[in-house]
Design a protein around this motif. Sequence first.
Motif, short mmCIF file in Angstrom:
data_model
loop_
_atom_site.label_atom_id
_atom_site.label_comp_id
_atom_site.label_asym_id
_atom_site.label_seq_id
_atom_site.Cartn_x
_atom_site.Cartn_y
_atom_site.Cartn_z
N ALA A 97 5.25 14.46 24.39
CA ALA A 97 4.36 13.39 24.82
C ALA A 97 4.17 12.31 23.77
N GLY A 98 4.88 12.42 22.66
CA GLY A 98 4.81 11.41 21.62
C GLY A 98 5.75 10.25 21.90
N ALA A 99 5.78 9.29 20.98
CA ALA A 99 6.58 8.08 21.18
C ALA A 99 8.06 8.40 21.35
N VAL A 100 8.59 9.28 20.51
CA VAL A 100 10.01 9.60 20.56
C VAL A 100 10.31 10.62 21.66
N GLY A 101 9.53 11.69 21.71
CA GLY A 101 9.80 12.75 22.68
C GLY A 101 9.74 12.28 24.11
N ILE A 158 7.73 20.04 26.00
CA ILE A 158 6.71 20.91 25.44
C ILE A 158 5.65 20.02 24.79
N ALA A 159 4.40 20.19 25.21
CA ALA A 159 3.28 19.38 24.70
C ALA A 159 2.05 20.26 24.55
N GLY A 185 2.20 8.82 23.97
CA GLY A 185 3.17 7.77 23.71
C GLY A 185 3.00 7.25 22.29
N LYS A 186 3.22 5.95 22.12
CA LYS A 186 3.22 5.35 20.78
C LYS A 186 1.83 5.02 20.30
N ALA A 187 1.52 5.44 19.09
CA ALA A 187 0.24 5.12 18.44
C ALA A 187 0.42 3.88 17.58
#
Length: 363
Positions: A184-188, A205-206, A357-359
């Motif tokens: 759920a991050g910017a890259v993943g 996976i989050a 997403g992106k922080a």
Amino acid sequence: MIKNTRSLLVCHGRLFGLRENNSISTMVKTQKYVLSKQFEGEPKRSDLTIVEEELPPLKDGEYLVEAEYLSVDPYMRAYVPRLPLGITMIGSQVAKIIESKNPDFPVTRHVVGNLGWRKHTIISGKHDTPITDNMAPYLLPDIGDLPSSLGLGVLGMPGNTAYFGFLEICQPKKGETAVISGAAGAVGSHVGQIAKIYGLNVIGIAGTASKCKWLKEELGFDHAINYKTQDINVALKEAAPNGVDCYFDNVGGDISSTVLNHMNLFGRISVCGSISSYNADPKRLPKSPVIQPALVFKQLKMEGFIVNRWKNCWFEGIEKNLEWIRQGKLKYHETVTDGFENMFDAFVGMLNGENIGKAIVKA
């Protein structure tokens, strides 16, 4: 397109010493964060100090930029122990050119650069930073009506990390199964969408139910596993009964060890990061199960990378990701904190997985 999430915080004034026509009268007073103490465990507010700085008038060939958006990323935590005290905290930003004596960098254009946690920067030629083999600042390409902040996300370093790190190392094939940790991050979140574009079965996976819901319902992942509430080993058997072919690893640790034992023969693992261990004492890193049996008996290919490896074809990734956005195949989400003075809170929040997403920080 997913609407940005914004935390409504106070933003101070930015620039002093400017006339109405944006010409510099004498010099610019600005602020920056400096590393005053090495991080031990989770970073502490006292590890960084905000200091004022006066910038001199421009010389020929130089240009002055004002930060609009600043990035906070996991790699910062990993790199800081390698840096000397007193250095400007590292990081990239999208900045507007407000004065220029360099015809290649005209006023009002935006640049993307690894300028650090600072409000204003004078740039001359190649801008050296402590990160090995870093890129010089470059003009943000024409992205039309899209926000310039995307130069720090899907149309910048994270987007290229996903594009090159997944396609070049995992070499995905239609019909295969891909697993992404830190999904759920910017890259993943970006990697998973590229995998869907290429016709793969995608498992993310989050760490929260809301993130897993977002991955499936908004981004089109086939499965999402909540590592805090589910047994990953059991969940992978259900989601990937025929095994895993590609694994994009953002977290390391026990999660990755479990995934490796579900890999198929000649599976490929792209190692982007190890956020599970970034706050650990370097002298007492957490131990994980032995992974060599899986690597040997499944004849796996496991390769780490730093995205600047592909700096010579950097704009290929940006152009392709922009094309996918225009086609509606690639979505993005930004978690935006307002205020340069809140950089530290955004940074620690990102490390704790509070972003989707992106922080980024809006200066």
